[in-house]
Each structure stands twice: as C-alpha cells, then as structure tokens.
Design an enzyme around this catalytic site. Structure first.
Site, PDB file in Angstrom:
ATOM      1  N   GLU A 106       6.944   5.657   4.578  1.00  0.00           N
ATOM      2  CA  GLU A 106       7.227   6.723   3.619  1.00  0.00           C
ATOM      3  C   GLU A 106       6.273   6.536   2.216  1.00  0.00           C
ATOM      4  O   GLU A 106       6.928   5.612   1.394  1.00  0.00           O
ATOM      5  CB  GLU A 106       8.673   6.999   3.210  1.00  0.00           C
ATOM      6  CG  GLU A 106       9.533   6.947   4.548  1.00  0.00           C
ATOM      7  CD  GLU A 106       9.753   8.495   5.074  1.00  0.00           C
ATOM      8  OE1 GLU A 106       8.890   9.337   4.497  1.00  0.00           O
ATOM      9  OE2 GLU A 106      10.063   8.674   6.198  1.00  0.00           O
TER      10      GLU A 106
ATOM     11  N   CYS B  81       9.230  10.328  -4.979  1.00  0.00           N
ATOM     12  CA  CYS B  81       7.946  10.490  -4.142  1.00  0.00           C
ATOM     13  C   CYS B  81       8.128  12.227  -4.141  1.00  0.00           C
ATOM     14  O   CYS B  81       7.034  12.797  -3.769  1.00  0.00           O
ATOM     15  CB  CYS B  81       8.029  10.133  -2.796  1.00  0.00           C
ATOM     16  SG  CYS B  81       9.804  10.226  -2.137  1.00  0.00           S
TER      17      CYS B  81
HETATM   18  P1  NAP Z   1       4.953  -0.468  -4.359  1.00  0.00           P
HETATM   19  O1  NAP Z   1       4.446  -1.290  -5.432  1.00  0.00           O
HETATM   20  O2  NAP Z   1       4.102   0.131  -3.442  1.00  0.00           O
HETATM   21  O3  NAP Z   1       6.173  -1.061  -3.922  1.00  0.00           O
HETATM   22  C1  NAP Z   1       7.110  -0.758  -2.869  1.00  0.00           C
HETATM   23  C2  NAP Z   1       7.442  -2.100  -1.963  1.00  0.00           C
HETATM   24  O4  NAP Z   1       6.683  -2.572  -1.581  1.00  0.00           O
HETATM   25  C3  NAP Z   1       8.270  -3.086  -3.153  1.00  0.00           C
HETATM   26  O5  NAP Z   1       9.204  -3.704  -2.471  1.00  0.00           O
HETATM   27  C4  NAP Z   1       6.851  -4.061  -3.165  1.00  0.00           C
HETATM   28  O6  NAP Z   1       7.305  -5.426  -3.522  1.00  0.00           O
HETATM   29  C5  NAP Z   1       6.095  -3.711  -1.829  1.00  0.00           C
HETATM   30  N1  NAP Z   1       5.027  -4.343  -1.766  1.00  0.00           N
HETATM   31  C6  NAP Z   1       4.152  -3.856  -2.990  1.00  0.00           C
HETATM   32  N2  NAP Z   1       2.894  -4.373  -2.373  1.00  0.00           N
HETATM   33  C7  NAP Z   1       2.917  -5.001  -0.929  1.00  0.00           C
HETATM   34  C8  NAP Z   1       1.911  -5.541  -0.343  1.00  0.00           C
HETATM   35  N3  NAP Z   1       0.616  -5.431  -0.470  1.00  0.00           N
HETATM   36  N4  NAP Z   1       2.649  -5.613   1.038  1.00  0.00           N
HETATM   37  C9  NAP Z   1       3.929  -5.590   1.209  1.00  0.00           C
HETATM   38  N5  NAP Z   1       4.696  -5.069   0.429  1.00  0.00           N
HETATM   39  C10 NAP Z   1       4.189  -4.699  -0.645  1.00  0.00           C
HETATM   40  O7  NAP Z   1       5.564   0.928  -4.994  1.00  0.00           O
HETATM   41  P2  NAP Z   1       6.432   1.130  -6.146  1.00  0.00           P
HETATM   42  O8  NAP Z   1       5.838   1.300  -7.168  1.00  0.00           O
HETATM   43  O9  NAP Z   1       7.757   0.472  -6.138  1.00  0.00           O
HETATM   44  O10 NAP Z   1       7.108   2.728  -5.786  1.00  0.00           O
HETATM   45  C11 NAP Z   1       6.465   3.847  -6.156  1.00  0.00           C
HETATM   46  C12 NAP Z   1       5.736   4.541  -4.797  1.00  0.00           C
HETATM   47  O11 NAP Z   1       6.478   4.751  -3.800  1.00  0.00           O
HETATM   48  C13 NAP Z   1       5.295   5.950  -5.183  1.00  0.00           C
HETATM   49  O12 NAP Z   1       3.884   6.163  -4.622  1.00  0.00           O
HETATM   50  C14 NAP Z   1       6.192   6.684  -4.566  1.00  0.00           C
HETATM   51  O13 NAP Z   1       5.840   8.141  -4.250  1.00  0.00           O
HETATM   52  C15 NAP Z   1       6.498   5.865  -3.367  1.00  0.00           C
HETATM   53  N6  NAP Z   1       7.707   6.249  -2.663  1.00  0.00           N
HETATM   54  C16 NAP Z   1       7.884   7.054  -1.368  1.00  0.00           C
HETATM   55  C17 NAP Z   1       9.043   7.670  -1.019  1.00  0.00           C
HETATM   56  C18 NAP Z   1       9.284   8.409   0.212  1.00  0.00           C
HETATM   57  O14 NAP Z   1      10.178   8.554   0.564  1.00  0.00           O
HETATM   58  N7  NAP Z   1       7.821   9.116   0.735  1.00  0.00           N
HETATM   59  C19 NAP Z   1      10.315   7.279  -1.853  1.00  0.00           C
HETATM   60  C20 NAP Z   1      10.149   6.618  -3.120  1.00  0.00           C
HETATM   61  C21 NAP Z   1       8.927   6.088  -3.320  1.00  0.00           C
HETATM   62  P3  NAP Z   1       7.220  -5.879  -5.266  1.00  0.00           P
HETATM   63  O15 NAP Z   1       8.172  -4.978  -5.920  1.00  0.00           O
HETATM   64  O16 NAP Z   1       7.574  -7.358  -4.907  1.00  0.00           O
HETATM   65  O17 NAP Z   1       5.629  -5.808  -5.469  1.00  0.00           O
END
Ligand code: NAP
Length: 454
Positions: free
Chosen positions: A227, A261
């Site tokens: 997602e 999102c």
């Molecule tokens: P993010 O940086 O991708 O982090 C999300 C999760 O992934 C965190 O637990 C993060 O851990 C982990 N992560 C980061 N880099 C990773 C990697 N290379 N490999 C594995 N895991 C990794 O995103 P965010 O800034 O927290 O959230 C914002 C994004 O999420 C936006 O793009 C938003 O649209 C999207 N989102 C989507 C939905 C949906 O349902 N489609 C819902 C909510 C949010 P760390 O914190 O330890 O880096």
C-alpha cells in the site's frame, strides 16, 4: 537506537534500544511456535480475543490517543477517532471472519469439490507513522482472525505506539508471541523477510520502501502486499454543488495534517467554475487553525518530522519556481515544531512537483481543465492510482466516471475518499498491489486451497 521526537516542539520523548539479531531470531522462532497452536483454534475462540482487543482499545482510548498525538502530531480529536476505528475493525473481523473464510463449494467433475482457506504462518507488517494505530490494526485484525501470527516493524518515530499495540493484544489474552513488535530500522527489514519463519510481508509506506521490500520478497519467493503513496485527483465538474465539493476537498486535504495516502492532492476544476471554486476553497482553508495538537481547538498540528516538513516546502518552492501561483500559505512559520500552514497552489501544470509527485502535507494543487474529457485525462496522468473522486449533481454521470474512467483503486462520487473495513482498500500503478479490508483483505494472507474428492 530508535528515537521518538515530539514534532510539536522537537523535544525528545524517548529512546528505544533496537532488538539485536539474536533477539529478532528468537522472536521469529517463537512466533512460529505460537502460530502452530493458534492455527488450530476455532473462529469462536479467535473472535472472543479480538473483541477483547476492541474493548482494550476503548478502555484506554485517551491514553492511546495522547500517545499518537505526542509521537506524530495529529490533532487529539483525530487520534481518538483513529483508536475508535481500530476497535471497529477488530469487531468487524471478529464478527465476519468465519463467514469470509467458510468453505466454498464449487461444482466440478468431482463428487465433491470445495475451496478451503488456511492460514499461512507468520506475516511481517512494515508500517508507516501517519496512522500509527489504524495501519497496524487493519492488517492485524484480519491476519490474526485468519489464524496467522504477526510481527510488526513500525516506523522508527512511533515505537511507543508499536509497543502499545503489542500491549493491546497481550492484554486482550492473545498468546504473547502471537503478535510482536520488532524494534528495528527500515535497513534491517530484508533480513527479517529472509528468515524462514516469515511467510509473507505487507508494507504500507513510500514507493522506495515498497520496491525494496518487493525485491526481497520476490527473491525469497514470498507473497507481498504493498500500500504505497498516492496523488489523488478530485474532479470538480461544472454542475457540482460547490459548497459540498469545497467542504469535502478541504477536509480531505487537511485531515491528518495532509499526511494521508488518500488525501485529496490534485483538484482538477472545470475552467468555467475555477475562479469561484478557488475563492471558496481558499476561504475555507484559511479558516482552519494550526497549533498545539493536544489542544482541542486546532484543526492542524505539526507535520510528523521536521525534515519531512522541509521536503514539502521544497516541493512547494520548486512548483512556484516552475510557474505555479501560491494563493494562500506557503511560508514556513517561525515557531518551534514542524509546522506547515494550509497552502493553496493554483495554475499547476505538468512538470511541477505539485502535479507529478505526492505532496504529503497540507498543500492543495489546483489544475484547470476545459471540460470533463480533459479533466479525466489529467486525473489519470499520474504514476499513482490509489484514490480519486468526482463531484457532480448528475449521479449517473458521476458513477460512470468513477466506475469506468478513473484509474484508481478507490473512486468516490460527491465525497472524499476514506477507508472503511467493509470495503476493499488499495491501489494500482505505483500505489501498490493487493487489497486490505473487507473479505478481499482477509483473503490476501491465506492458502486458497482446492479440495477435490473423486
Ligand atoms: P516510508 O519511509 O516508506 O516508511 C514506511 C515504513 O517502511 C517504515 O516502517 C520504515 O521504517 C520502513 N522502511 C523505510 N525504508 C525501508 C526499506 N528500504 N526497506 C524496508 N522498509 C523500509 O514511508 P513514510 O514516510 O513513513 O510514510 C509515508 C508514505 O506512506 C507516503 O508515500 C504515503 O502515501 C504512504 N502511505 C500509504 C498508505 C496506503 O494505504 N496506501 C497509507 C499510509 C501511508 P523506518 O521508519 O525505520 O525508516
């Protein structure tokens, strides 16, 4: 070390020691053991515990809500609503999982043939900070009700929430190893996916994290659900009820400080009503008050982290330098905390971050279109495909556009896009794959097994 910082004042709340490699392995092995007994429980037994989880959430609602607001800055009223929604999803799957996973008789050449739904094992959930309780519960409630175990790798800035969620399941009476939190940074996720105890992984987060998780899961031949981000287009047609449309658009753009999102991000307005739409839109955006998220009177708190606020401001500045006009907000306030004001950009066109990328904060991009056809082309001119909405008083026209013309996983007519446990949720294109919620969600992490008797 994982550090939680209060974005309202940038002061440290707590530090958490990461789990060592050895501790992670032990948790995963114990999780498999817990799964081996859990998979044999009846739906009645699982439902009872899941209802306890709902009750535990409601009992400590205020405490959970305050923790959410403290760690990621959303207004306290929205945090309470988030916890209530988590209780709802627990109750929903407690009531409906058995029906969703009942054997399905299928007529074939066999004397008797049917489909049976069996749990897979331990599922890894990699989750974001923006809805730190909801994102986890919408995974955990169906996954556990299906008979799986869960391990959570939450975003590093909401470790307090991650541990509180683990506590909710423990207090509800679930075996303590059935749902565990791993205190790890994103860089260590691959080694967890690679462990033999993990059968599948679900990630909610950015495209970059999604690609990394999908690559590793693919290499290990493990199922994944993603997602990811969105740049949801809202089309406002010339016959829309403007008051209703503006209300829905502003609500959607500002909910959670714009860090959702499925927040409305691009507003595609037919030229003949653009001026009036803009006037009303800016008026309502400017009425929203920004301030201490613990104080009931504010509609918007800070952004979740200062560096995310700064990235958002760069996207705004870059869009302006490429020709967009800022008609409200757009300045970083000189106060402590990661605050960013409600901002409206107009004359947004292709080639600007506000058109091409996801703006994860309270910034609206208004784009004009000469007619319905052009509006639909612009709406679909995006790498993302999560949500979309169309506003018109012609209901048939609205439903036709939503069902057949818009390229997105969730298309709404005359309302803003929201998740509901009863309806499937997920995206297409760069917004990911797979579905959460409803019966589609619970069937993502099961073995859809054919049983055939001659
Ligand atoms: P993010 O940086 O991708 O982090 C999300 C999760 O992934 C965190 O637990 C993060 O851990 C982990 N992560 C980061 N880099 C990773 C990697 N290379 N490999 C594995 N895991 C990794 O995103 P965010 O800034 O927290 O959230 C914002 C994004 O999420 C936006 O793009 C938003 O649209 C999207 N989102 C989507 C939905 C949906 O349902 N489609 C819902 C909510 C949010 P760390 O914190 O330890 O880096």
């Amino acid at each position: 070390m994982l550090v939680s910082i209060n974005p309202a004042d940038n002061k440290e709340i707590a530090r958490y020691e990461e789990h060592s490699e050895h501790e992670v392995k032990n948790i995963l092995v114990d999780s498999k053991t817990a799964f081996n007994s859990w998979k044999n429980t009846t739906f009645t037994e699982r439902s009872e515990l899941m209802r306890n989880a709902a009750a535990a959430l409601k009992k400590n609602l205020e405490e959970h809500a305050k923790l959410i607001t403290l760690e990621m800055g959303k207004p306290i009223k929205q945090s309470r609503a988030e916890v209530e929604k988590c209780a709802f999803v627990c109750e929903y799957y407690a009531n409906s999982a058995e029906g969703f996973l009942a054997n399905l008789n299928v007529h074939s050449d066999a004397e008797n043939s049917f489909v049976s739904f069996q749990p897979l094992g331990t599922i890894l959930a990699v989750m974001p900070w923006n809805f730190p309780f909801w994102q986890v519960f919408r995974f955990a409630a169906p996954a556990l009700m299906a008979g799986n175990a869960g391990v959570l790798k939450h975003a590093s800035n909401v470790t307090g929430c991650a541990l509180a969620i683990e506590g909710v399941f423990r207090d509800a009476g679930f075996e303590s190893m059935l749902f565990r939190t791993l205190k790890l940074p994103g860089s260590k996720v691959s080694s967890v996916i690679e462990h033999p105890a993990i059968q599948a992984v679900t990630l909610t987060g950015s495209g970059a994290a999604g690609k990394s998780v999908a690559q590793c899961a693919g290499r290990m031949l493990k199922k994944s659900v993603l997602e990811l981000g969105g740049s949801d287009p809202y089309i406002i047609l010339e016959d829309a009820n403007l008051d209703d449309a503006v209300n829905a658009c502003v609500t959607s753009r500002l909910i959670n400080g714009g860090q959702s999102c499925i927040a409305a991000k691009r507003f595609i307005v037919i030229e003949s009503i653009k001026e009036e739409f803009e006037r009303r839109f800016v008026e309502l955006m400017s009425q929203k008050a920004m301030g201490d998220p613990m104080d009931e009177k504010y509609d918007i708190g800070p952004q979740a982290r200062t560096e995310l606020r700064d990235e958002l401001h760069e996207q705004v500045s870059e869009s302006i330098s490429r020709g967009a006009t800022c008609i409200s907000g757009g300045e970083v306030p000189e106060i402590d905390g990661a605050y960013y004001p409600p901002t409206v950009l107009t004359n947004v066109t292709k080639g600007m971050p506000a058109y091409d990328d996801e703006l994860f904060g309270p910034v609206a991009a208004i784009i004009s279109a000469k007619d319905e056809e052009e509006a639909i082309v612009i709406a679909n001119d995006s790498d993302f495909g999560l949500g979309a909405a169309v506003f018109t008083q012609d209901i048939k026209r609205g439903e036709e556009i939503a069902a057949n013309r818009l390229e997105a996983g969730c298309c709404f007519v005359n309302d803003f896009v929201k998740s509901d446990p009863r309806l499937p949720f997920g995206g297409i294109k760069q917004s990911g794959y797979g579905r959460e919620l409803s019966h589609f969600g619970i069937q993502e992490f099961v073995n859809i097994k054919t049983v055939y008797r001659k």
